[in-house]
Design a protein around this motif. Structure first.
Motif, mmCIF file in Angstrom:
data_model
loop_
_atom_site.group_PDB
_atom_site.id
_atom_site.type_symbol
_atom_site.label_atom_id
_atom_site.label_comp_id
_atom_site.label_asym_id
_atom_site.label_seq_id
_atom_site.Cartn_x
_atom_site.Cartn_y
_atom_site.Cartn_z
ATOM 1 N N ASN A 43 0.826 -1.206 0.000
ATOM 2 C CA ASN A 43 0.000 0.000 0.000
ATOM 3 C C ASN A 43 0.858 1.254 0.000
ATOM 4 N N SER A 44 0.195 2.407 0.070
ATOM 5 C CA SER A 44 0.942 3.663 0.106
ATOM 6 C C SER A 44 0.297 4.714 1.004
ATOM 7 N N ALA A 45 -1.046 4.749 1.082
ATOM 8 C CA ALA A 45 -1.678 5.799 1.886
ATOM 9 C C ALA A 45 -3.170 5.546 2.101
ATOM 10 N N PRO A 46 -3.563 4.391 2.632
ATOM 11 C CA PRO A 46 -4.991 4.133 2.810
ATOM 12 C C PRO A 46 -5.597 4.971 3.932
ATOM 13 N N ILE A 47 -6.914 5.137 3.879
ATOM 14 C CA ILE A 47 -7.664 5.767 4.964
ATOM 15 C C ILE A 47 -8.019 4.697 5.999
ATOM 16 N N LEU A 48 -7.826 5.026 7.273
ATOM 17 C CA LEU A 48 -8.057 4.078 8.366
ATOM 18 C C LEU A 48 -9.396 4.395 9.033
ATOM 19 N N PHE A 49 -10.302 3.418 9.072
ATOM 20 C CA PHE A 49 -11.643 3.581 9.651
ATOM 21 C C PHE A 49 -12.309 2.216 9.710
ATOM 22 N N PRO A 50 -13.050 1.871 10.751
ATOM 23 C CA PRO A 50 -13.432 2.638 11.939
ATOM 24 C C PRO A 50 -12.544 2.372 13.155
ATOM 25 N N ILE A 51 -11.405 1.686 12.933
ATOM 26 C CA ILE A 51 -10.418 1.568 13.999
ATOM 27 C C ILE A 51 -9.067 1.986 13.456
#
Length: 291
Positions: A43-51
């Motif tokens: 990966n390179s820059a994923p969004i982290l949610f909901p933890i």
């Protein structure tokens, strides 16, 4: 793939994970993002949610039931809907339509990327679509090329805070990737530390209670730099792979991994976001490139 471009930068963003794949300087043709080498980290820059981080045994409790989530949650593994796009911006959304079996709350997550001169902003908004308070962690995971040139060593790079800081890092139980309750001094009224692979043998360097609104990755060899600006985040994760892989992530977070022995519900976690009915939570990080 979505391309944003101006006179300074060309940016590639993928709807899966609302993830930045590339940030290429148009004056030097350098990609400042991590090259997504599967041998180290794909990966390179994923969004982290909901933890953010891990929950113990990939299990958490909410509304009296148990749910299962892997590290950093489900947003990074799923396709966002492209709501709007232009030459310098894109709006991506994710909602609870298919996540009820792993997350019991109704939400809408909107990620808006905007390119302005030499800076890419990532504005994150979470809307409570439920009839009760919802709870979550949220964050970014942008990883940058370190070193930027192939003939350099990552040992020539340093992380520099905007202001002098006195902070400690939270230490992890490496086997379970949860905090063991111990800390270790990192900076004592200082602004910078040099990148050393040994620092990451026990996973990320995680700090809180910092005053700085920005942190930068710089080299002693040249003036190129990546600066991460943070708005409404209270934790910073700094991470590199245990192997010498050529990346350094600067991760702005709200919330963090479980503490060892934690048995409460999601709502009981330290620094979890609590969002009442009909309200929104917003945060933003910006990546500024110095070519």
């Amino acid at each position: 793939m979505i391309t944003l471009k101006n006179d300074f930068l060309e940016v590639a963003i993928h709807p899966k994970g609302a993830e930045i794949h590339k940030m290429v300087g148009l004056s030097d043709q350098m990609n400042y993002m991590w090259k997504r080498d599967k041998a180290y980290w794909a990966n390179s820059a994923p969004i982290l949610f909901p933890i953010v981080g891990k929950v113990i045994n990939d299990t958490y409790r909410a509304e009296g039931k148990e749910y299962h989530l892997t590290q950093h949650g489900f947003a990074r593994h799923n396709e966002f809907t492209v709501e709007e796009t232009g030459e310098d911006h894109v709006v991506l959304t994710l909602d609870n339509e298919k996540f009820g079996d792993v997350y019991p709350y109704s939400f809408k997550l909107t990620v808006t990327y905007t390119l302005e001169m030499n800076t890419l902003s990532c504005h994150i908004k979470v809307e409570n679509k439920d009839d009760k308070t919802i709870y979550f962690g949220i964050g970014g995971h942008p990883a940058f090329a370190c070193p930027m040139y192939e003939n350099e060593s990552s040992n020539d790079y340093y992380v520099e805070f905007e202001q002098p800081e006195t902070v400690s890092r939270r230490l992890l139980d490496v086997e379970n990737s949860v905090y063991n309750g111990k800390t270790q001094p990192l900076l004592e009224n200082e602004r910078r530390f040099f990148v050393r692979q040994e620092m990451f043998k026990d996973d990320a360097v995680v700090v809180t209670d910092f005053k700085s609104k920005s942190v930068a990755l710089k080299s002693i060899n040249h003036n190129k730099a990546v600066t991460l600006h943070m708005e409404n985040f209270n934790f910073l994760g700094i991470w590199a792979t245990r192997q010498v892989g050529g990346l350094l992530a600067l991760e702005p977070w709200r919330s963090h991994a479980d503490e060892a022995g934690f048995t409460g519900e999601l709502k009981d976690k330290e620094d979890i976001v609590k969002l009442p009915v009909n309200e929104t939570f917003e945060c933003c990080f910006k990546i500024e490139i110095t070519q």
